[in-house]
Scaffold this motif. Sequence first.
Motif, PDB file in Angstrom:
ATOM      1  N   ASN A  81     -18.583 119.367  67.871  1.00 37.23           N
ATOM      2  CA  ASN A  81     -20.000 119.651  68.134  1.00 37.23           C
ATOM      3  C   ASN A  81     -20.643 118.671  69.117  1.00 37.23           C
ATOM      4  N   VAL A  82     -19.869 117.725  69.651  1.00 37.70           N
ATOM      5  CA  VAL A  82     -20.391 116.844  70.702  1.00 37.70           C
ATOM      6  C   VAL A  82     -20.338 117.592  72.029  1.00 37.70           C
ATOM      7  N   VAL A  83     -21.483 117.694  72.702  1.00 39.23           N
ATOM      8  CA  VAL A  83     -21.572 118.475  73.939  1.00 39.23           C
ATOM      9  C   VAL A  83     -21.778 117.611  75.169  1.00 39.23           C
ATOM     10  N   GLY A  84     -21.995 116.302  74.987  1.00 38.16           N
ATOM     11  CA  GLY A  84     -22.193 115.426  76.129  1.00 38.16           C
ATOM     12  C   GLY A  84     -22.184 113.971  75.726  1.00 38.16           C
ATOM     13  N   LEU A  85     -21.980 113.100  76.728  1.00 37.15           N
ATOM     14  CA  LEU A  85     -21.882 111.662  76.516  1.00 37.15           C
ATOM     15  C   LEU A  85     -22.766 110.935  77.513  1.00 37.15           C
ATOM     16  N   VAL A  86     -23.497 109.932  77.057  1.00 38.26           N
ATOM     17  CA  VAL A  86     -24.283 109.077  77.941  1.00 38.26           C
ATOM     18  C   VAL A  86     -23.807 107.643  77.743  1.00 38.26           C
TER      19      VAL A  86
END
Length: 237
Positions: A81-86
Amino acid sequence: MTTPTIVLVHGAFADAASFAPVTRRLLDQGFTVRVPAVPNRSLLGDSAYIRSVVEQIEGPVLLAGHSYGGAVITVAGAADNVVGLVYISGYALDEGESLGQLQGGFPDSELAANLVYTPFPVEGGEPGTDVSVKVDAFPEVFAAGIDRADAELLAVGQRPLAALAFSEAAPVAAWKTKPGWGIVSSADHTINPDVERFGYQRAGLRSVIEIDAPHLVMRSHPDEVAKVIADAAAELA
């Protein structure tokens, strides 16, 4: 896609309070935010813990990691469910790479000469080693750019990182399958900014900005950091 929940992951020598100004701004903008406490005991254990937090959140999640937290989200970000990383002044490890290996390719920052190593008990095993920053060096090396009184409070309340975390290799690099954004702190005295630049470039992040800021950029420049996270969340939504 619905707007993702934003999970802020702190790094070594810090805790959830390091994100407080950014957390406040994101909450004020209507985002759902979580700022879990990272155990800071091992890369694999910390990543597994953060992944367990993420997987119990309903819907999509945007992970934002500062410093060592960047290494943690690199592994924990493999959750479905992780859709992006910063990445915020962070380590973008490659699969099979450790913090020590990534840092070892670049000149040391000022942090290396200002670390303290102390033993801690491990039940049923050999003692572990905690790594922390010298209290008197903390304001300049780790917390430059923020109010001196606040830096002194952070120094005496810092959360050490177990030495094991420096040698464990990342079993996965979530940036290979998830979009990412990056912030380089160009006046960083804790991580050589070139370590940040190299990791971000290798990861092919969607967007990278440089801020003339020290390591705790989310305390010294919360508006800019909150904007990068909010823009990423909006793009994913």
